[in-house]
Design an enzyme around this catalytic site. Structure first.
Site, PDB file in Angstrom:
ATOM      1  N   PRO C  90      53.118 127.577  47.301  1.00 42.68           N
ATOM      2  CA  PRO C  90      53.348 127.729  48.753  1.00 42.68           C
ATOM      3  C   PRO C  90      52.097 128.061  49.563  1.00 42.68           C
ATOM      4  CG  PRO C  90      55.042 128.887  47.496  1.00 42.68           C
ATOM      5  CD  PRO C  90      53.981 128.454  46.510  1.00 42.68           C
ATOM      6  N   LYS C 197      41.114 119.109  54.867  1.00 40.89           N
ATOM      7  CA  LYS C 197      42.505 118.989  55.273  1.00 40.89           C
ATOM      8  C   LYS C 197      42.784 119.789  56.538  1.00 40.89           C
ATOM      9  CE  LYS C 197      47.289 119.327  54.217  1.00 40.89           C
ATOM     10  NZ  LYS C 197      48.400 119.537  53.311  1.00 40.89           N
TER      11      LYS C 197
END
Lengths: 326, 326, 326, 326
Positions: C90, C197
Site C-alpha cells: 500500500p 512516477k
C-alpha cells in the site's frame, strides 16, 4: 475641481448650512440599501425627491417619509433645486448610463454646482471619468461607497469611504452623517473610495477564507473552536473574521455562521467585489495571487449553490462530506 | 495522565510552591530563544542546570546567570533533582531523539514525576507520542510552543500556547510566567499547543499575504498607504498584519518593513511552520486551499533569496520590477 | 551496488536466463493490482510463492495459477529459493515494515543475492534507504512502480518505471515483461522510478484540471465540446487528458467521463500521489505552485464525496450547480 | 446571417473563385504579424490595399509586394472594390473603433456583402456584437484568430481558428490558405474562434507551468531531464509543453528554453490571453481555479522583469536562487 466650481459649491454649502433642516436633495436608486438611506435623509429633516425604475419602490419610500420625500417621474427630475443628489445603483454600468451624455444627470444640473454623491460600488476608473465630465458640466461628483449591509443601512450605521477633493467631502459629510456612523476621506482623487473598498473587501475575503481553514484544521487536530478562537484573537492570526464574525457556528453569537450562514454578506456579492478587484488589478498591472484564488473559490462556491449564503460559509464548504454524514 | 502520575505531580507542585524561589530546574536547547528563556528562569530565582550541544552556548548562559545556572555535560544530566525540565529544540526530530528510548530524558527521570515542558515548535502527533511514553515512564510531558521572537524571549514577553491536562498546565504556569507575559491553555490533549500555533501561523501567513496584495493594489490605484491602512483598520479587512505589522515601509514605525524587511520573523521560519501545517492537514484529511498557496509562495520567495528577510517582504516581492526601476 | 553483490546478481541472472521458464519467484501483496501481476507471472511459466495478509487473497491467486503459484504462510517464507521477489504494497510505511530489520525480507535473503523488485508507489527517499540496507544484507533492491490501473494489470499492459543500476534493471526486465507492456529505466539511483512516477502524476493532475477548466469555459462560451477537443488536440493545448482521456462525457468513448466518472483512476489515489509529490518537493526545497493547488483541489473533491470517482470528475465538480438543475 | 447577405456573399464568392488569382482584397493592421500576412496574400497573386497607422509599415509592405499591394490613406479606403478585408489589430478595443459606427468599416462597405475576416485576438463577446452590426450593414464578419508566432506568419504556416457560418468559413478558407497551413471551423457562432483560442491558451499556460514544476521536481530528485522527459512523453503526463517545447534547456533542440528563453511566445502575450480567459470566465460564471492561478503567476513573472521572455521561463523563475549561485 476648478476654482469656479469650488466657489459654486461653497455657496451651495453655505446655503445648506444656514438652512440645514430644510435643504432640498435628490436620491436615485431605492433598492434594499437605497430605500433605507433615502428614508434616513428624510427623517433627518431634508426634503428628498426620489426616483427608482420601480414605481412601487418610490411609493414605499414616500409613504414612510412623514411627508418629506416626494416622487420624481424620471432620474433627471430629482436634480432641479437640489443642492446635492445621492445615487445608489447596481453597478458602474448604470452609473454611466444615468450620469453621462446630453440627457444625463450631469447635463440636467445645468451648471448649478450640484454635488453628486455616488454610493454605488463600482470601478474606480468609471468614477474618474464621471468626475471629469461633471467638472465640464459645472457640477461636482464624488464617490462614497458604503460598508455595512442592509441592517446598517436601516439603522443609519453605514461607513462611507469617500474619494474626491477634501472641500467636497466636507460638504458631503453632514449628509452622510444622516445615513451612517462614520465617513472616511480616502483620497483627493475621485474613485479613491471605490479603490479603498475593493482593497478592503479583497483582504476581507482572503482573511475570512484563511480563518475558515485555520478553524477547520484546528478542529481536525482536536482543538475546541472557542479555545482556538481565543488563541488566534490573542495572537498574530487575529483578524476581523476571527474576532467579530467567526465562521464556526457558536463561537460568536448572532453572526451568520450561527444561523446556518443565512443572511449576512452574500457569496454572490463578495464574488462581485472580488471581480472588481481582479479587474482593477489587471488594469493596473498588479499581481494579487491570494486575491485571485479567493475570487476562484467564491466562484466555485456560487457554482455549488451557495451564492445566497453568507461569505463565511466556506468553513462548511471545506468539510462538505463530514457535514453530510454527521 | 494516570492517577498515580497526577499524584506525583501534585506532590512535586506543592514542593515547588513552598520553595518557589529555590526550585531546581533543567533546561535543554540554548539557541537564540532558549538562551534567553533559561536566563530569565535563573533571574527569577530558580536554580537551572543547562545543556546544549554547543559548550560555548552553555558557558554564556552560566556566565550571565548570577550563579544560578550550572552546566550539565549531557542532556540527561539536567534531570536528577529537577522538578521540571524545559526543552527548546530545533524540530520534532530532535524532540524524539532526546526524549525517547532507554537512553532518553524520560527514562532518565526514573519515574519521579518530573514535569517536562517542551517549547519546541513541532508536530502535534509527535507530542502525543512522547506524552504516552512519558506516562509509561512515570513522568509528565506537555507542549508549550511560543509566539514572539528573539526580542520577546529576551524581555520575558513570550506567549506560550500549551497542550496537556489542566492540572499540569497550572503547575507549569508560574515557570512560564518567568519567561513570558501570557500562557494560554489550548486543550487537555498534549499537542494542542502545537496545533494552535500552526493554525495561528497559517492564518497569519494568509492574512499577511492578503494585506500585502491589498496594500499593493491600493498603491497602484493611487491611494496613500497611510490612508488605506486607516481604512482597513477601521473596516472588515482589519488584521494584525494591517494594524500592528504593516508590510508597507513607513506605515507602522519600527516594524521590519521600515528597515528593508531585515530581522523579524524570517520567511524561512514561516515556510517551516506552513509545512508543519500542510503536513498536519494532509494527515487529518483537511483541505487548506489558501494555506497551501501561502506555503508555495513562501517557498518561491525562499528560492528567490528572501529566506532571511521578514515574512512581510512579500509586499516588495510582488512589485519586484518597479522597485528595481524606481 | 558493490562488486560482490553484482557478481552474485549476475550469477543469478545466468541461472534465470538458462531456466527462464522455470525460475522460482516470490510475490508479496495480492491486492487488486498485485493479484493480477502475480497471476501473470505464473501464466508466463514461473513458479511463484505468494503471500498477503489476507488468506483469501492468497487462495484466489493459487487457485487461478494452474498449479504454478503456492501459498506462503509469512512474507519471509517467499524468499528461500527465489531468484527474485516482487512486492506490491500500500505505501512506503509497509515497505519499511516488511523489508527492514533483523526479521525483515532483506535479512531473510541471507546474502544470497536475491533481487527485490518493489512496485509499491511510495517515497523515493524510502527506496534509497532500503537499497542501502539491501546492499549491506547482500541483496539487491530496485524500485519499479507502475502506471496503468487494474485493467492494465489484468491484461499485462502495465508500464514500469524503474530506478536502480542498469545491470539490475536488465535482469528484472524479462520478469516485468510478463506483467506489462513497457519498462523504462529512469535512472541509476534507486528511487528514480518513484521520482519519475510522482513527477508524471503531478503533471497529469495539473493538465487534467486545466483540461477540465478549458472544456468548461469553452462550453459556456458556446463551443461544441467535440469541436473544442479537436482544436486543442491540433494545437498547443494538446495533452493526454484532452486526447486520450477527455473529461467531457461523450468526447472520447469508453473513458470514465462517459460512465459518470465511475472506475478509472480514483480521486483518492491521485490525492495520495499528489501528497507524495508535495512531500518530496518540501524535502527538496522545490516550489510547485500549480502542483500544490492541484493537491488542494483533489483534497476538496474528496471532502465532497468524490474520493471513489475517476480523477477527471473535476469537470463535473466545477459546474456542480448547473448539473443539479439540468 | 440573413438569406439576403448569404446570397450576396455567395455571389462574391463565385466572383472570387472565377478570378482567384486577381481578387481585390483589403488588409488593415501591418504589425509584425499583419505585415507578413498581407505580404503572403500578395505573393499568392491577390491585389491588396493595405493600411496601418504607421506610414512606414505601409510602405514596407508595398515595397515587398512585387506591385500587388497598394497604399490606402485610411482604413475605410481599403474597402471599396474589395471582396474581402482582413484585419489584424492589437485588441478588441481597436476592432470596435475601426469597424463600428457611422464612420466605420462596416458602414464603408455600403451593403455590398463584403466579407470581413478579423484575425485580432480579442473577446468573443465583441466579435458577436460586430457580427450583428455587420449583418445590419449588409456585410459579413467572421473571427479568425491565429496560433503560431512571427515566424509562422512569415512562412505562411499559421493555424486559423474560425467562428461564423460554415458558408462564410468556406469562402474565407482559400484566403486563409495563402497565409497559413491549417484552418479550423470552431463553430457557427461568430466569436467561436476567439473562444477556442483562449481556451487553448489557458490550457497551454496551465500545462506549461505544470511541466516546469514536474521537470524541476524531477531534477531535484536526481533525475536526468532527458530521461524524465522521455518518461512523461510515454505516459499520462505527456503534453505539447513536455514533448514539443520542453522548458528545460537542452531537452528539445531549437526551442526558446535552449536560448535562455529569448524570443518565442512572450510572457506578456500569454498574460494578455490569460486575462481574456479570466474576463470571459467571469462574464460566463465559470470557475477556472488553475487558469486563475496561471494568470497570477504570469503577472508575477512580468513584474519580475520577464515580460519579454518566452512563456516557458517559469522553469527558471521557479529556481531563481539556485541559478544565481550556480
Amino acid at each position: 475641481m476648478s476654482a469656479r466650481n469650488l466657489l459654486r459649491l461653497t455657496l451651495v454649502a453655505r446655503r445648506s448650512a444656514s438652512t440645514a433642516s430644510a435643504s432640498q436633495l435628490g436620491f436615485i436608486g431605492l433598492g434594499n440599501m437605497g430605500a433605507s438611506m433615502a428614508t434616513n435623509l428624510a427623517k433627518a429633516g431634508h426634503q428628498v425627491r426620489v426616483f427608482d425604475v420601480s414605481r412601487a419602490a418610490i411609493d414605499a419610500v414616500v409613504a414612510g417619509s412623514e411627508g418629506r420625500a416626494s416622487a420624481a417621474s424620471s432620474a433627471n427630475e430629482v436634480v432641479p433645486g437640489a443642492s446635492a443628489v445621492v445615487t445608489m445603483l447596481p453597478s458602474s454600468k448604470e452609473v454611466t448610463q444615468i450620469y453621462s451624455g446630453s440627457d444625463g444627470l450631469l447635463a440636467a444640473s445645468k451648471g448649478n454646482g450640484t454635488l453628486f454623491i455616488d454610493s454605488t460600488t463600482g470601478e474606480p476608473g468609471v468614477c474618474e471619468k464621471i468626475a471629469e465630465e461633471a467638472q465640464q458640466a459645472g457640477a461636482v461628483y464624488i464617490d462614497a461607497p458604503v460598508s455595512g449591509g442592509v441592517v446598517a443601512a436601516k439603522n443609519a450605521q453605514l461607513t462611507f469611504m469617500c474619494g474626491g477633493p477634501k472641500s467636497a467631502f466636507d460638504i458631503a459629510a453632514p449628509l452622510l452623517a444622516a445615513m451612517g456612523k462614520k465617513s472616511i476621506h480616502c483620497g483627493d482623487k475621485v474613485g479613491s473610495g471605490e479603490a479603498a473598498k475593493i482593497c478592503n473587501n479583497m483582504l476581507l475575503a482572503v482573511s475570512m477564507l484563511g480563518t475558515c481553514e485555520a478553524m477547520a484544521l484546528g478542529k481536525h487536530l482536536g482543538l475546541n473552536p472557542n479555545n482556538l478562537a481565543e488563541v488566534l484573537n490573542a495572537s498574530s492570526g487575529r483578524c476581523w473574521s476571527s474576532e467579530v464574525y467567526n465562521p464556526v457556528p457558536g463561537v460568536v453569537p448572532g453572526v451568520p455562521s450561527s444561523r446556518d450562514y443565512d443572511g449576512g454578506f452574500l457569496c454572490a456579492l463578495m464574488l462581485k467585489d472580488l471581480r472588481l478587484a481582479q479587474s482593477a488589478a489587471a488594469q493596473n498591472q498588479v499581481s494579487t495571487v491570494m486575491g485571485g484564488l479567493a475570487c476562484q473559490i467564491y466562484s466555485l462556491m456560487c457554482a455549488h449553490g451557495l451564492a445566497a449564503k453568507d461569505f463565511s460559509v466556506f468553513y462548511k464548504f471545506l468539510q462538505d462530506q463530514q457535514n453530510k454524514s454527521n
